[in-house]
Design an enzyme around this catalytic site. Structure first.
Site, short mmCIF file in Angstrom:
data_model
loop_
_atom_site.label_atom_id
_atom_site.label_comp_id
_atom_site.label_asym_id
_atom_site.label_seq_id
_atom_site.Cartn_x
_atom_site.Cartn_y
_atom_site.Cartn_z
N ASP A 142 0.81 -1.22 0.00
CA ASP A 142 0.00 0.00 0.00
C ASP A 142 0.84 1.27 0.00
OD1 ASP A 142 -2.24 -1.73 0.15
OD2 ASP A 142 -1.87 -1.92 2.30
N HIS B 207 -4.23 -2.83 -5.79
CA HIS B 207 -3.51 -1.68 -6.33
C HIS B 207 -4.52 -0.69 -6.90
CE1 HIS B 207 0.46 -4.11 -6.89
NE2 HIS B 207 0.07 -4.05 -5.65
N GLN C 287 2.62 -6.29 -2.63
CA GLN C 287 2.99 -6.29 -1.21
C GLN C 287 4.22 -5.40 -0.98
OE1 GLN C 287 2.08 -9.45 -2.64
NE2 GLN C 287 0.08 -9.09 -1.77
N THR D 278 3.50 -12.35 4.51
CA THR D 278 2.71 -13.04 3.50
C THR D 278 3.40 -14.37 3.16
OG1 THR D 278 1.56 -12.74 1.39
CG2 THR D 278 3.79 -11.82 1.54
P1 IMP Z 1 -2.01 -12.94 3.36
O1 IMP Z 1 -0.86 -12.78 2.42
O2 IMP Z 1 -3.32 -12.56 2.76
O3 IMP Z 1 -2.04 -14.28 4.02
O4 IMP Z 1 -1.79 -11.90 4.55
C1 IMP Z 1 -0.66 -11.98 5.41
C2 IMP Z 1 -0.27 -10.60 5.92
O5 IMP Z 1 0.16 -9.79 4.82
C3 IMP Z 1 -1.41 -9.80 6.58
O6 IMP Z 1 -0.86 -8.97 7.58
C4 IMP Z 1 -1.94 -8.95 5.44
O7 IMP Z 1 -2.60 -7.79 5.90
C5 IMP Z 1 -0.66 -8.63 4.72
N1 IMP Z 1 -0.83 -8.35 3.27
C6 IMP Z 1 -0.89 -9.26 2.27
N2 IMP Z 1 -1.02 -8.64 1.09
C7 IMP Z 1 -1.01 -7.32 1.33
C8 IMP Z 1 -1.09 -6.15 0.49
O8 IMP Z 1 -1.16 -6.21 -0.73
N3 IMP Z 1 -1.07 -4.95 1.13
C9 IMP Z 1 -0.96 -4.85 2.46
N4 IMP Z 1 -0.86 -5.89 3.29
C10 IMP Z 1 -0.90 -7.13 2.73
MG MG Z 2 -2.86 -2.36 -1.49
#
Ligand code: IMP
Ligand code: MG
Length: 343
Positions: A19, A49, A182, A197
């Site tokens: 972000d 995005h 990410q 992640t």
């Molecule tokens: P997951 O990848 O969905 O399992 O999330 C694991 C961690 O990564 C969590 O804290 C999510 O909030 C964070 N996360 C995953 N993808 C993004 C992204 O695109 N932007 C912000 N945080 C992310």
């Molecule tokens: Mg985002």
């Protein structure tokens, strides 16, 4: 052909916790540099995005924000997880069906993966997953039981050999833009494990996601937000209270999850390590206008407020890498491009 004669292959990577505003930076680069190929790298549809184009706001999770340049082929690399419903919907929404290519070896997110993300106390309760099934789908891939894009009927019209297309473009000297997702702190390898992640998120892996070898990467543009935001659980050394963030006028919600983002001050030590491990060659600094009022939509460095200029100077000095792009608002044209001066 000697690589030095070619136009560059650039990677845009997130420097913090996602972000950072990569979507808008990628959209700007797409319109200004006109890359023949724009390839999405990164984890999968856990990303969101945002880009505002021709007055419409897109919150894209699978398709690169670079789609805004109509002369580009828009690809998704084999390292990226694909949710067929989401990618087909986005292809229609963006109107790029003819230009879209999904690598046949992308692993597919299945309903059971989403279910597991949503019901797991560990993933949902402790880690704060986005609930999009990415972690469980990567587990399936590592276990070698995952379904691949080539096995999904709806994806058939889009199937492509992305590494071949990308490398042929590089060989011809056509510009290639790789969009990561990410951010560095969420890397499975380099981030704040276990609050991360399901894959490495640094530039080396982003290149591998689309099948580009390290010797073919010319620029790594690392994107930092002027402050820090994080969704989900995990350490955040420079975090400030929600009240303080509100007083600064900063209240944000996640594109995918709608969760309120935690906010903090720019972390110089973290940023230095991020630039080191990503091999950054340029920095983009976003949301200048949100941190320093009075800078909205500014397009010339000289017109920025003194406070903003001082902060930008300090970031550049401490990290030791040129800041070439400054984002001063959500629209693609709200940008200061210093590349001709600094490179
Ligand atoms: P997951 O990848 O969905 O399992 O999330 C694991 C961690 O990564 C969590 O804290 C999510 O909030 C964070 N996360 C995953 N993808 C993004 C992204 O695109 N932007 C912000 N945080 C992310
Ligand atoms: Mg985002």
């Amino acid at each position: 052909m000697i690589r030095g004669d070619c136009l560059p292959c650039s990677i845009v990577a997130g420097g913090q916790w996602g972000d950072e505003g990569k979507g808008k930076i990628v959209a700007y680069l797409a319109l200004s540099d006109r890359p023949k190929i724009i390839a999405r790298a990164g984890v999968g549809p856990n990303a969101g995005h945002t880009v505002i184009y021709k007055g419409k706001r897109y919150g894209l999770r699978q398709i690169s924000c670079g789609f805004v340049y109509e002369g580009s082929r828009v690809l998704i690399g084999p390292g990226v997880l694909v949710n067929p419903d989401i990618v087909v919907k986005e292809a229609e929404e963006t109107g790029i069906k003819e230009r879209l290519g999904i690598d046949r070896h992308c692993a597919v997110i299945e309903p059971s993966h989403i279910e597991e993300d949503r019901t797991s106390e560990h993933l949902r309760g402790k880690i704060g997953t986005t609930g999009t099934g990415c972690g469980p789908a990567n587990v399936a891939r590592v276990s070698r039981v995952a379904k691949l894009a080539e096995e999904v009927k709806e994806l058939e019209p889009y199937l492509a050999d992305v590494p071949l297309e990308v490398n042929e473009a590089i060989e011809r000297g056509d510009p290639v833009l790789i969009e990561g997702s990410q951010g560095f702190g969420l890397s499975l390898v380099h981030g704040t494990y276990p609050y991360v992640t399901s894959k490495d998120t640094s530039a080396s892996t982003l290149a591998a996601d689309v099948g580009v070898g390290p010797t073919n990467v010319d620029e790594v543009i690392l994107v930092f937000k002027s402050y820090v935001s994080r969704v989900g659980a995990g350490p955040f050394p420079t975090e400030i209270s929600q009240e303080e963030a509100e007083r600064m006028g900063i209240v944000e919600y996640g594109t995918v999850t709608g969760r309120r983002r935690r906010i903090g001050k720019f972390d110089f030590e973290f940023a230095k390590r991020s630039a080191m491990i990503n091999g950054a060659t340029q920095l983009a600094l976003t949301c200048i206008d949100r941190l320093f009022k009075g800078n909205r939509g500014v397009k010339k460095f000289e017109k920025l407020t003194g406070e903003a200029k001082a902060f930008i100077g300090r970031v550049e000095e401490e990290i030791g890498i040129p800041i070439t792009l400054l984002s001063t608002g959500p629209r693609i044209e709200d940008i200061i491009d210093l590349r001709s001066e600094k490179l």
